[in-house]
Design a protein around this motif. Structure first.
Motif, PDB file in Angstrom:
ATOM      1  N   ALA A   1       0.832  -1.209   0.000  1.00  0.00           N
ATOM      2  CA  ALA A   1       0.000   0.000   0.000  1.00  0.00           C
ATOM      3  C   ALA A   1       0.864   1.255   0.000  1.00  0.00           C
ATOM      4  CB  ALA A   1      -0.934  -0.006   1.201  1.00  0.00           C
ATOM      5  N   ARG A   2       0.401   2.261  -0.786  1.00  0.00           N
ATOM      6  CA  ARG A   2       1.166   3.500  -0.909  1.00  0.00           C
ATOM      7  C   ARG A   2       0.362   4.735  -0.497  1.00  0.00           C
ATOM      8  NH1 ARG A   2       2.047   1.405  -6.457  1.00  0.00           N
ATOM      9  NH2 ARG A   2       0.984   3.264  -7.230  1.00  0.00           N
ATOM     10  N   PHE A   3      -0.892   4.564  -0.118  1.00  0.00           N
ATOM     11  CA  PHE A   3      -1.748   5.712   0.155  1.00  0.00           C
ATOM     12  C   PHE A   3      -2.689   5.359   1.296  1.00  0.00           C
ATOM     13  CE2 PHE A   3      -5.475   8.461  -0.702  1.00  0.00           C
ATOM     14  CZ  PHE A   3      -4.853   9.687  -0.897  1.00  0.00           C
TER      15      PHE A   3
ATOM     16  N   ASP B   1     -12.131  15.420  10.513  1.00  0.00           N
ATOM     17  CA  ASP B   1     -11.149  15.682   9.472  1.00  0.00           C
ATOM     18  C   ASP B   1     -10.759  14.353   8.836  1.00  0.00           C
ATOM     19  OD1 ASP B   1      -8.921  17.354   8.181  1.00  0.00           O
ATOM     20  OD2 ASP B   1      -7.808  15.752   9.153  1.00  0.00           O
ATOM     21  N   ALA B   2     -10.417  14.388   7.544  1.00  0.00           N
ATOM     22  CA  ALA B   2      -9.887  13.217   6.846  1.00  0.00           C
ATOM     23  C   ALA B   2      -8.684  13.669   6.039  1.00  0.00           C
ATOM     24  CB  ALA B   2     -10.950  12.593   5.937  1.00  0.00           C
ATOM     25  N   SER B   3      -7.507  13.179   6.413  1.00  0.00           N
ATOM     26  CA  SER B   3      -6.249  13.691   5.865  1.00  0.00           C
ATOM     27  C   SER B   3      -5.513  12.603   5.084  1.00  0.00           C
ATOM     28  CB  SER B   3      -5.362  14.190   7.008  1.00  0.00           C
ATOM     29  OG  SER B   3      -4.136  14.655   6.532  1.00  0.00           O
ATOM     30  N   PRO B   4      -5.013  12.928   3.863  1.00  0.00           N
ATOM     31  CA  PRO B   4      -4.309  11.918   3.057  1.00  0.00           C
ATOM     32  C   PRO B   4      -2.833  11.810   3.425  1.00  0.00           C
ATOM     33  CG  PRO B   4      -4.483  13.951   1.813  1.00  0.00           C
ATOM     34  CD  PRO B   4      -5.195  14.191   3.124  1.00  0.00           C
ATOM     35  N   LYS B   5      -2.299  10.602   3.285  1.00  0.00           N
ATOM     36  CA  LYS B   5      -0.879  10.338   3.478  1.00  0.00           C
ATOM     37  C   LYS B   5      -0.391   9.483   2.307  1.00  0.00           C
ATOM     38  CE  LYS B   5      -0.800  12.294   7.546  1.00  0.00           C
ATOM     39  NZ  LYS B   5      -0.072  13.572   7.770  1.00  0.00           N
ATOM     40  N   GLY B   6       0.781   9.798   1.787  1.00  0.00           N
ATOM     41  CA  GLY B   6       1.321   9.029   0.673  1.00  0.00           C
ATOM     42  C   GLY B   6       2.813   8.828   0.801  1.00  0.00           C
ATOM     43  N   ASP B   7       3.288   7.648   0.389  1.00  0.00           N
ATOM     44  CA  ASP B   7       4.698   7.280   0.442  1.00  0.00           C
ATOM     45  C   ASP B   7       4.923   6.130  -0.538  1.00  0.00           C
ATOM     46  OD1 ASP B   7       6.439   8.790   1.974  1.00  0.00           O
ATOM     47  OD2 ASP B   7       6.008   7.759   3.853  1.00  0.00           O
ATOM     48  N   PRO B   8       6.159   5.728  -0.749  1.00  0.00           N
ATOM     49  CA  PRO B   8       6.382   4.454  -1.440  1.00  0.00           C
ATOM     50  C   PRO B   8       5.723   3.313  -0.667  1.00  0.00           C
ATOM     51  CG  PRO B   8       8.403   5.735  -1.341  1.00  0.00           C
ATOM     52  CD  PRO B   8       7.413   6.428  -0.449  1.00  0.00           C
ATOM     53  N   PRO B   9       5.708   2.083  -1.209  1.00  0.00           N
ATOM     54  CA  PRO B   9       5.034   0.966  -0.519  1.00  0.00           C
ATOM     55  C   PRO B   9       5.431   0.872   0.949  1.00  0.00           C
ATOM     56  CG  PRO B   9       5.700   0.275  -2.703  1.00  0.00           C
ATOM     57  CD  PRO B   9       6.245   1.663  -2.516  1.00  0.00           C
ATOM     58  N   GLY B  10       4.401   0.741   1.799  1.00  0.00           N
ATOM     59  CA  GLY B  10       4.625   0.711   3.229  1.00  0.00           C
ATOM     60  C   GLY B  10       4.319   2.025   3.898  1.00  0.00           C
ATOM     61  N   VAL B  11       3.427   2.829   3.296  1.00  0.00           N
ATOM     62  CA  VAL B  11       3.060   4.123   3.884  1.00  0.00           C
ATOM     63  C   VAL B  11       2.559   3.956   5.317  1.00  0.00           C
ATOM     64  CG1 VAL B  11       0.732   4.020   2.873  1.00  0.00           C
ATOM     65  CG2 VAL B  11       1.674   6.213   3.580  1.00  0.00           C
ATOM     66  N   VAL B  12       1.830   2.859   5.559  1.00  0.00           N
ATOM     67  CA  VAL B  12       1.434   2.488   6.921  1.00  0.00           C
ATOM     68  C   VAL B  12       2.267   1.266   7.287  1.00  0.00           C
ATOM     69  CG1 VAL B  12      -0.446   1.746   8.429  1.00  0.00           C
ATOM     70  CG2 VAL B  12      -0.900   3.365   6.572  1.00  0.00           C
ATOM     71  N   ARG B  13       3.175   1.436   8.234  1.00  0.00           N
ATOM     72  CA  ARG B  13       4.125   0.362   8.548  1.00  0.00           C
ATOM     73  C   ARG B  13       3.645  -0.451   9.744  1.00  0.00           C
ATOM     74  NH1 ARG B  13      10.253   1.831   9.837  1.00  0.00           N
ATOM     75  NH2 ARG B  13      10.092   2.620   7.687  1.00  0.00           N
ATOM     76  N   MET B  14       3.641  -1.743   9.575  1.00  0.00           N
ATOM     77  CA  MET B  14       3.278  -2.658  10.652  1.00  0.00           C
ATOM     78  C   MET B  14       4.508  -2.919  11.518  1.00  0.00           C
ATOM     79  SD  MET B  14       1.874  -6.533  10.146  1.00  0.00           S
ATOM     80  CE  MET B  14       1.829  -7.726  11.484  1.00  0.00           C
ATOM     81  N   ILE B  15       4.395  -2.658  12.831  1.00  0.00           N
ATOM     82  CA  ILE B  15       5.503  -2.969  13.728  1.00  0.00           C
ATOM     83  C   ILE B  15       5.100  -4.014  14.767  1.00  0.00           C
ATOM     84  CG2 ILE B  15       6.638  -0.744  13.385  1.00  0.00           C
ATOM     85  CD1 ILE B  15       5.565   0.162  16.072  1.00  0.00           C
ATOM     86  N   GLY B  16       3.968  -4.614  14.535  1.00  0.00           N
ATOM     87  CA  GLY B  16       3.470  -5.685  15.388  1.00  0.00           C
ATOM     88  C   GLY B  16       2.054  -6.008  14.967  1.00  0.00           C
ATOM     89  N   PRO B  17       1.485  -7.107  15.417  1.00  0.00           N
ATOM     90  CA  PRO B  17       0.138  -7.497  14.989  1.00  0.00           C
ATOM     91  C   PRO B  17      -0.955  -6.530  15.420  1.00  0.00           C
ATOM     92  CG  PRO B  17       0.906  -8.900  16.781  1.00  0.00           C
ATOM     93  CD  PRO B  17       2.084  -8.092  16.337  1.00  0.00           C
TER      94      PRO B  17
END
Length: 334
Positions: free
Chosen positions: A158-160, A173-189
């Motif tokens: 995911a990138r967005f 409010d609803a705010s967009p975030k974008g990055d290369p793959p991994g925009v939301v990073r999992m650091i645990g379950p």
């Protein structure tokens, strides 16, 4: 670990919200907003459900799904579990266009009573390369209190993402975030993180989270017709090691949003499927849309903020200067 818990501490880290930025918003739907809505087939809606939880989902399916009935009322599809007379926010997508329209207000029967509308800069879309799809690695769905295999695999591509939140008074409010793959990073379950990247400098999500930690994310992997909704509680972290781990283009974020998960739902989205977001034949010709610099210029002039500084801004704003500043910002601050 450094956690920001008060607005003064937040502003020491990310800066105060500049007046020119805040004056780019208006309290109604002007002709520019109506034009963008007429071309939009989909949006993310952040809302409160009947159990009082922050939620978010992709809505729409075809251009015109959201109709401006008046300057202050927008008719749109609303989830059956949405609580009436609560704060809600819409992030509107226009296929092929890098800017997004944000509309905030209060839900009423079959729609949204508009209290704020403004154009969001295109950095999240540009950083995520949103309009360039990738093949979905799988088609699994998943639901539960933790991130399982399917959700983890989805997050890796995911990138967005769009973050829905509310302040202490319930304003949404609803705010967009974008990055290369991994925009939301999992650091645990049960934990994910998002970096604070340069954007429109309103920092709405951070200000909201300081007052109310409830958030909901809609995560999108361009080309995949599934969406991942994550509901949980957020904090703002300034932990150096965490920030440094999210360095991108040699820039380390000043703060990171850390979300402790309550529920996860990875599901096929009829809105994304029907909207054909990545079908280039459906992308809107930019000639049919107003220039972003024109929208911001006109909205600055329409904004009714009081004070000498606001009056001088309205009198002095020039479209060509806004356009030049925008081009430079996109070149230098991605």
């Amino acid at each position: 670990m450094g956690i920001i818990r008060a607005v003064p501490d937040l502003e020491r880290v990310v800066g105060k919200r500049p007046l020119p930025v805040m004056m780019k918003s208006i309290d109604h739907l002007d002709p520019h907003c109506r034009t963008l809505l007429s071309h939009s087939p989909a949006a993310v809606l952040g809302y409160v459900d009947v159990e009082g939880r922050q939620r978010a989902e992709m809505v729409g399916g075809a251009p015109g799904f959201a109709v401006a009935e008046t300057k202050s009322r927008l008719r749109l599809p609303v989830s059956a579990d949405a609580a009436p007379r609560t704060g809600a926010a819409l992030l509107v997508l226009v296929p092929g266009w890098r800017e997004t329209l944000r509309i905030n207000g209060t839900l009423d029967e079959g729609g949204l009573r508009v209290e704020e509308a403004f154009l969001h800069c295109g950095k999240a879309v540009i950083r995520s390369n949103f309009w360039d799809p990738a093949a979905a690695p799988e088609d699994a769905v998943e639901e539960g209190p933790t991130l399982g295999h399917a959700a983890a695999a989805f997050l890796a591509t995911a990138r967005f993402a769009v973050i829905a939140s509310r302040d202490g008074d319930g304003r949404a409010d609803a705010s967009p975030k974008g990055d290369p793959p991994g925009v939301v990073r999992m650091i645990g379950p049960t934990t994910v993180v998002l970096a604070d990247r340069p954007g429109n400098r309103r920092t709405d999500t951070f200000h909201n989270v300081v007052e109310r930690p409830d958030v909901a994310l809609v995560v999108v992997a361009p080309g995949d017709t599934r969406t991942l909704e994550i509901v949980g509680k957020a904090v703002i972290s300034t932990e150096a090691e965490l920030r440094e781990s999210m360095t991108e283009r040699n820039r380390t974020p000043k703060a990171v949003l850390k979300v402790e998960i309550e529920t996860v739902r990875l599901a096929r989205s009829a809105a994304v499927r029907d909207a054909g977001l990545w079908d280039t034949a459906r992308h809107v010709d930019r000639a049919d849309l107003p220039r972003p610099s024109t929208i911001w210029t006109d909205h600055l002039k329409l904004n009714e903020a009081s004070g000498v500084a606001a009056k001088l801004l309205r009198a002095g704003v020039k479209e060509r200067l806004v356009r030049a500043g925008l081009d430079r910002d996109y070149r230098e601050n991605l």
